[in-house]
Enzyme design. Structure first.
Site, PDB file in Angstrom:
ATOM      1  N   PHE A  70       8.358  14.846   2.676  1.00 58.17           N
ATOM      2  CA  PHE A  70       6.935  14.950   3.010  1.00 58.17           C
ATOM      3  C   PHE A  70       6.676  14.923   4.512  1.00 58.17           C
ATOM      4  O   PHE A  70       5.540  14.950   4.950  1.00 58.17           O
ATOM      5  CB  PHE A  70       6.150  13.852   2.292  1.00 58.17           C
ATOM      6  N   ARG A  71       7.752  14.850   5.314  1.00 57.64           N
ATOM      7  CA  ARG A  71       7.742  15.130   6.756  1.00 57.64           C
ATOM      8  C   ARG A  71       7.048  14.079   7.624  1.00 57.64           C
ATOM      9  O   ARG A  71       6.940  14.282   8.841  1.00 57.64           O
ATOM     10  CB  ARG A  71       7.097  16.493   7.039  1.00 57.64           C
ATOM     11  N   ASN A 101      15.198  11.862   6.326  1.00 56.23           N
ATOM     12  CA  ASN A 101      15.405  12.648   7.540  1.00 56.23           C
ATOM     13  C   ASN A 101      14.085  13.057   8.176  1.00 56.23           C
ATOM     14  O   ASN A 101      13.741  14.224   8.298  1.00 56.23           O
ATOM     15  CB  ASN A 101      16.319  13.849   7.291  1.00 56.23           C
ATOM     16  N   ASP A 316      13.316  19.156  -4.090  1.00 55.82           N
ATOM     17  CA  ASP A 316      13.722  19.267  -2.692  1.00 55.82           C
ATOM     18  C   ASP A 316      12.582  19.911  -1.896  1.00 55.82           C
ATOM     19  O   ASP A 316      12.812  20.738  -1.001  1.00 55.82           O
ATOM     20  CB  ASP A 316      15.022  20.071  -2.554  1.00 55.82           C
ATOM     21  N   HIS A 320       7.795  23.877   5.808  1.00 54.92           N
ATOM     22  CA  HIS A 320       7.886  24.259   7.219  1.00 54.92           C
ATOM     23  C   HIS A 320       6.681  25.123   7.546  1.00 54.92           C
ATOM     24  O   HIS A 320       6.124  25.807   6.667  1.00 54.92           O
ATOM     25  CB  HIS A 320       9.150  25.078   7.499  1.00 54.92           C
TER      26      HIS A 320
END
Length: 450
Positions: A70-71, A101, A316, A320
């Protein structure tokens, strides 16, 4: 935090799909929990504030997506917890487990706690976070609260975020000391780097995306997955291999039949839906790591859904900005947003005869709850949290830019017509999604494990 609320809701007339069975009936919700499950002939008792006539629909447990990016923090131009949890709710997903990450990486107790704090403020659905392994942080494992996290994420191959763990002694220590399941991204970096060097020599600095499955090859996946399985057997580790992509890798897994094996595999939506032929039309929009591979690999993965070698289905989900998806193997970013469309995609495969709707529920709801020891979710049972998705078959709709909820604003599913529709999503008894209407005030809960 959610405000205090009391609510009695009756969902009636639906086909309930749960624990391998489908039957006509009704579900009564009291506040945040399932109060009763009624067969069609049974008459609900009590007074209900809200009644939903779900005739013609199927009621499923809310989907548990064990694999999302989810950034947040650090990459919120692409996505954030608010936007992507909203996309999840639109898609019938009521729980997500986010990967480490981010920026900074979730590899310390402080960065882990920061994510929980953010989610408590912003997430519309239920949440938890994997702790990330590095070459040097295994000593922190003993300090983790195992009731709060699903597992430890280990990158045994280069991927987004530069979290590669490649030292033999570090891998041994991680597998030997992990107090929770270890979820592994398996691709051999040496093979990938050598393949990329050769591809650039032949095709130039940015080989076309059609070469992506040649660079991130079957050999790279199999060699790394085989090593992970060997390490898990050596140390008795509970291992879960993320996004398996090849028929060859499937030979490393035992089927989950009556009991859960100690080593399990995940398949994700992109690898179950697309093949390498789709690069011709979708290009880098479907570039992901590991790469989407051959039709034969996809068909093997689909067969493994039924025979038990694939334990769970995730997404996954990895958004972007569209500008970052331009280019080929070297320049285009890897990953795509999928959480909003995962359930309807799998229901479409069920309609095609790839698997049954009961199996869809097993792989997307029951099995993730069992594998990670999720408390009181993932099943339609009295006393369990009322996390539910109500879906309608034979209700075609087409994915357009306007309906995409992910912050990045695009999807490889754009233009695709689905015949299943998510009509309602309940999360902790709250009617968060209702036929296009969204209750933005809803906040999910932190998942409790074991």
């Amino acid at each position: 935090m959610n405000p205090t609320y009391m609510n009695n809701t009756l969902i009636k007339g639906a086909t309930i799909v749960n624990e391998g069975k489908s039957f006509k009936g009704s579900i009564a919700i009291n506040d945040d929990c399932i109060a009763d499950i009624l067969q069609e002939k049974d008459t609900p008792r009590g007074r209900f504030d809200t009644t939903i006539d779900a005739t013609g629909c199927f009621v499923l447990p809310g989907v548990i997506d064990n694999h999302v990016h989810f950034r947040e923090p650090g990459m919120t131009a692409k996505a954030d917890i608010e936007s992507e949890s909203r996309a999840a709710a639109y898609g019938g997903v009521t729980t997500f487990f986010d990967m480490p990450n981010t920026v900074p990486q979730t590899v310390t107790l402080e960065t882990l706690e920061d994510k929980f704090t953010r989610a408590a403020r912003k997430s519309h659905v239920n949440y938890s976070f994997f702790f990330g392994a590095t070459n040097t942080n295994a000593d922190l494992f003993s300090k983790l609260d195992t009731h709060r996290i699903p597992g430890i994420k280990l990158f045994m191959g280069s991927s987004t975020g530069n979290m590669l763990v490649d030292r033999e002694e570090a891998l041994d220590k991680i597998f030997a000391t992990a107090p929770v399941p270890v979820m592994v991204h398996c691709e051999d970096t040496g093979i990938i780097n050598d393949n990329m060097r050769k591809a650039k020599e032949t095709f130039g600095d940015d080989p076309a995306v059609e070469h992506h499955p040649e660079i991130r090859s079957e050999e790279a996946c199999y060699k790394s997955t085989k090593l992970a399985v060997e390490l898990a057997k050596k140390h008795g580790t509970r291992l879960h291999v993320a996004h398996v992509t090849t028929a060859r890798e499937l030979s490393l897994f035992e089927p989950w039949t009556d009991t859960m094996p100690k080593i399990t595999a995940e398949a994700v939506i992109a690898h179950l839906f697309f093949t390498d032929k789709d690069y011709n039309s979708l290009g880098s929009l479907i570039k992901c790591n590991p790469a989407i591979k051959s039709t034969a690999d996809r068909e093997a993965l689909r067969r493994a859904l039924a025979d038990g070698r694939i334990a769970v289905i995730g997404t996954d989900h990895a958004p972007h900005q569209l500008a970052d998806k331009q280019g080929g193997c070297a320049k285009a970013a890897s990953g795509m947003p999928m959480v909003q469309f995962s359930l309807v995609t799998m229901l479409e495969l069920a309609s095609q005869g790839v698997l049954t709707i009961e199996r869809v529920v097993e792989l997307m709801c029951h099995r993730p709850a069992t594998l990670f020891d999720v408390r009181s979710r993932g099943f339609i049972r009295k006393g369990y949290k009322a996390d539910l998705a109500i879906v309608r078959p034979d209700s075609p709709w087409t994915v357009t830019e306007g309906c995409i909820q992910s912050k990045c604003g695009w999807s490889p599913m754009a233009g695709h017509t689905f015949n299943w529709r998510v009509e309602h999503t309940f999360c902790n008894g709250r009617h968060i999604y209702d036929n296009g209407r969204f209750d933005a005030s809803c906040r999910g809960e932190e998942i409790i494990f074991r």
